[in-house]
Design an enzyme around this catalytic site. Structure first.
Site, PDB file in Angstrom:
ATOM      1  N   TYR A 155      43.842  44.470  36.909  1.00  0.00           N
ATOM      2  CA  TYR A 155      42.504  44.146  36.387  1.00  0.00           C
ATOM      3  C   TYR A 155      41.467  44.100  37.521  1.00  0.00           C
ATOM      4  O   TYR A 155      40.367  44.650  37.384  1.00  0.00           O
ATOM      5  CB  TYR A 155      42.606  42.800  35.676  1.00  0.00           C
ATOM      6  CG  TYR A 155      41.395  42.335  34.912  1.00  0.00           C
ATOM      7  CD1 TYR A 155      41.070  42.876  33.667  1.00  0.00           C
ATOM      8  CD2 TYR A 155      40.597  41.302  35.405  1.00  0.00           C
ATOM      9  CE1 TYR A 155      39.978  42.396  32.945  1.00  0.00           C
ATOM     10  CE2 TYR A 155      39.514  40.820  34.684  1.00  0.00           C
ATOM     11  CZ  TYR A 155      39.207  41.372  33.454  1.00  0.00           C
ATOM     12  OH  TYR A 155      38.128  40.892  32.749  1.00  0.00           O
ATOM     13  N   LYS A 159      38.252  46.454  37.822  1.00  0.00           N
ATOM     14  CA  LYS A 159      36.899  45.870  37.830  1.00  0.00           C
ATOM     15  C   LYS A 159      36.171  46.175  39.144  1.00  0.00           C
ATOM     16  O   LYS A 159      34.943  46.315  39.152  1.00  0.00           O
ATOM     17  CB  LYS A 159      36.978  44.362  37.578  1.00  0.00           C
ATOM     18  CG  LYS A 159      37.459  43.991  36.180  1.00  0.00           C
ATOM     19  CD  LYS A 159      36.611  44.611  35.075  1.00  0.00           C
ATOM     20  CE  LYS A 159      36.817  43.949  33.724  1.00  0.00           C
ATOM     21  NZ  LYS A 159      36.049  44.614  32.648  1.00  0.00           N
ATOM     22  N   ILE A 188      34.806  33.044  30.516  1.00  0.00           N
ATOM     23  CA  ILE A 188      34.028  32.989  29.275  1.00  0.00           C
ATOM     24  C   ILE A 188      34.994  32.769  28.110  1.00  0.00           C
ATOM     25  O   ILE A 188      36.067  33.386  28.064  1.00  0.00           O
ATOM     26  CB  ILE A 188      33.241  34.320  29.063  1.00  0.00           C
ATOM     27  CG1 ILE A 188      32.455  34.726  30.327  1.00  0.00           C
ATOM     28  CG2 ILE A 188      32.333  34.218  27.837  1.00  0.00           C
ATOM     29  CD1 ILE A 188      31.324  33.829  30.735  1.00  0.00           C
TER      30      ILE A 188
HETATM   31  P1  NAP Z   1      37.911  40.421  23.859  1.00  0.00           P
HETATM   32  O1  NAP Z   1      37.402  39.345  22.973  1.00  0.00           O
HETATM   33  O2  NAP Z   1      39.378  40.695  23.899  1.00  0.00           O
HETATM   34  O3  NAP Z   1      37.103  41.760  23.532  1.00  0.00           O
HETATM   35  C1  NAP Z   1      37.445  42.992  24.094  1.00  0.00           C
HETATM   36  C2  NAP Z   1      37.380  44.032  22.991  1.00  0.00           C
HETATM   37  O4  NAP Z   1      37.666  45.327  23.562  1.00  0.00           O
HETATM   38  C3  NAP Z   1      38.428  43.768  21.901  1.00  0.00           C
HETATM   39  O5  NAP Z   1      37.872  43.918  20.613  1.00  0.00           O
HETATM   40  C4  NAP Z   1      39.447  44.853  22.195  1.00  0.00           C
HETATM   41  O6  NAP Z   1      40.204  45.245  21.075  1.00  0.00           O
HETATM   42  C5  NAP Z   1      38.535  45.980  22.657  1.00  0.00           C
HETATM   43  N1  NAP Z   1      39.297  47.070  23.254  1.00  0.00           N
HETATM   44  C6  NAP Z   1      40.438  47.005  23.970  1.00  0.00           C
HETATM   45  N2  NAP Z   1      40.883  48.230  24.269  1.00  0.00           N
HETATM   46  C7  NAP Z   1      40.006  49.105  23.719  1.00  0.00           C
HETATM   47  C8  NAP Z   1      39.943  50.518  23.653  1.00  0.00           C
HETATM   48  N3  NAP Z   1      40.889  51.274  24.210  1.00  0.00           N
HETATM   49  N4  NAP Z   1      38.901  51.088  23.016  1.00  0.00           N
HETATM   50  C9  NAP Z   1      37.950  50.331  22.417  1.00  0.00           C
HETATM   51  N5  NAP Z   1      37.970  48.974  22.429  1.00  0.00           N
HETATM   52  C10 NAP Z   1      38.994  48.380  23.061  1.00  0.00           C
HETATM   53  O7  NAP Z   1      37.520  40.117  25.372  1.00  0.00           O
HETATM   54  P2  NAP Z   1      36.143  39.629  26.046  1.00  0.00           P
HETATM   55  O8  NAP Z   1      36.486  38.419  26.804  1.00  0.00           O
HETATM   56  O9  NAP Z   1      35.043  39.608  25.073  1.00  0.00           O
HETATM   57  O10 NAP Z   1      35.935  40.808  27.110  1.00  0.00           O
HETATM   58  C11 NAP Z   1      34.860  41.716  27.074  1.00  0.00           C
HETATM   59  C12 NAP Z   1      34.688  42.316  28.459  1.00  0.00           C
HETATM   60  O11 NAP Z   1      34.323  41.285  29.385  1.00  0.00           O
HETATM   61  C13 NAP Z   1      35.974  42.941  29.013  1.00  0.00           C
HETATM   62  O12 NAP Z   1      35.656  44.119  29.744  1.00  0.00           O
HETATM   63  C14 NAP Z   1      36.494  41.874  29.949  1.00  0.00           C
HETATM   64  O13 NAP Z   1      37.327  42.427  30.948  1.00  0.00           O
HETATM   65  C15 NAP Z   1      35.194  41.326  30.497  1.00  0.00           C
HETATM   66  N6  NAP Z   1      35.290  39.978  31.077  1.00  0.00           N
HETATM   67  C16 NAP Z   1      35.679  38.918  30.290  1.00  0.00           C
HETATM   68  C17 NAP Z   1      35.744  37.657  30.873  1.00  0.00           C
HETATM   69  C18 NAP Z   1      36.128  36.433  30.090  1.00  0.00           C
HETATM   70  O14 NAP Z   1      36.263  35.368  30.713  1.00  0.00           O
HETATM   71  N7  NAP Z   1      36.291  36.522  28.769  1.00  0.00           N
HETATM   72  C19 NAP Z   1      35.445  37.488  32.233  1.00  0.00           C
HETATM   73  C20 NAP Z   1      35.081  38.593  32.985  1.00  0.00           C
HETATM   74  C21 NAP Z   1      34.998  39.832  32.383  1.00  0.00           C
HETATM   75  P3  NAP Z   1      41.660  44.558  20.852  1.00  0.00           P
HETATM   76  O15 NAP Z   1      41.372  43.113  20.589  1.00  0.00           O
HETATM   77  O16 NAP Z   1      42.203  45.309  19.681  1.00  0.00           O
HETATM   78  O17 NAP Z   1      42.435  44.778  22.123  1.00  0.00           O
END
Ligand code: NAP
Length: 247
Positions: A155, A159, A188
């Protein structure tokens, strides 16, 4: 924020859940037409936002698949009645955390594919139209983990790669008034982080300056700002939304 972007089209990958859903809502609220692309739940999520009066469609998308990205972009434009994309938010993400000694090749591949190939595939499908319009916003969802975090070699590499991608594109595309920025969220509260054990969540709390876990809206507010004309002179940046978190 007042409605300023009536008719402009924003694409949000991974928009059915967590941060992407909050981004879709916020961009809709400030007047964008929004296409949510996701593996599942895209229609139900879009319907929820339409119920609030926003102009949103939900479409299937697998960002790791070149053709799926092409279809998503075309379908989004035809459903929302426009011939170009104004804003692309490369937000789709997955985690497959493990120490390197236990990490499988599959865990490495899928994380690199979703984040890095995903951003490449989607950007390639919109960039020509942004260049010809001499306007565009590309926002890449990186993470504080890019600085290195135990259990996240896959990851963190993805990133960090997204930051190189962001900075390079900002140099290539600035002359066309296309800005490219990365956001680096800390911890988050989303479905992705709800799988993190309570013990680890408590450790995060100790390392925060602002003593609460971040909300998806904290990130969405920054995306909304970067998408507007107010941010037209900001490019090539990596902007944290971390509450002061350090690893
Ligand atoms: P999330 O709730 O799991 O949302 C991510 C979404 O992306 C999910 O709906 C997932 O679907 C979808 N996804 C996964 N693989 C995909 C693909 N091949 N094509 C299209 N969509 C796909 O996570 P989130 O926390 O909101 O994360 C959103 C972004 O923020 C990500 O890039 C994550 O790395 C980044 N981020 C999050 C945090 C945090 O603390 N939450 C911190 C830093 C960065 P599925 O559920 O079916 O897999």
């Amino acid at each position: 924020m007042s409605v300023q972007h009536k008719g402009a089209l924003a694409l949000v990958t991974g928009g059915a859940s967590g941060i992407g859903f909050a981004i879709s809502r916020k961009l809709g609220e400030i007047g964008f037409k929004v296409a949510i692309g996701d593996l599942k739940n895209y229609e139900a999520s879009a319907q929820e936002l339409r119920n609030s009066g926003l102009e949103v469609v939900g479409l299937p998308l697998d960002v790791t698949d070149w053709d799926s990205c092409g279809r998503f972009v075309q379908n989004a434009m035809s459903h929302l009645g426009t011939d170009h994309v104004d804003v692309l938010v490369n937000n789709a993400g997955v985690i497959r955390d493990n120490l390197l000694i236990k990490m499988t090749r599959e865990d490495w591949d899928i994380v690199i594919k979703v984040h890095l190939y995903g951003a490449f595939n989607m950007t390639k499908h919109v960039v020509d139209s942004m260049i010809s319009k001499q306007h565009g916003r590309i926002i890449n969802m990186s993470s504080l983990s890019w600085t290195g975090n135990v259990g996240q070699a896959n990851y963190a590499s993805a990133k960090a790669g997204l930051i190189g991608f962001t900075k390079t594109l900002s140099k290539e595309l600035g002359r066309y008034n296309v800005t490219v920025n990365a956001i680096s969220p800390g911890f988050i509260d989303t479905p992705m982080t709800r799988t993190v054990p309570e013990k680890v969540r408590e450790k995060f709390m100790d390392r925060l300056s602002i003593r609460r876990i971040g909300q998806p809206e904290d990130v969405a507010n920054l995306v909304a700002f970067l998408a507007t004309d107010q941010a037209s002179y900001i490019t090539g940046e990596v902007i944290g939304v971390t509450g002061g978190l350090t690893f």
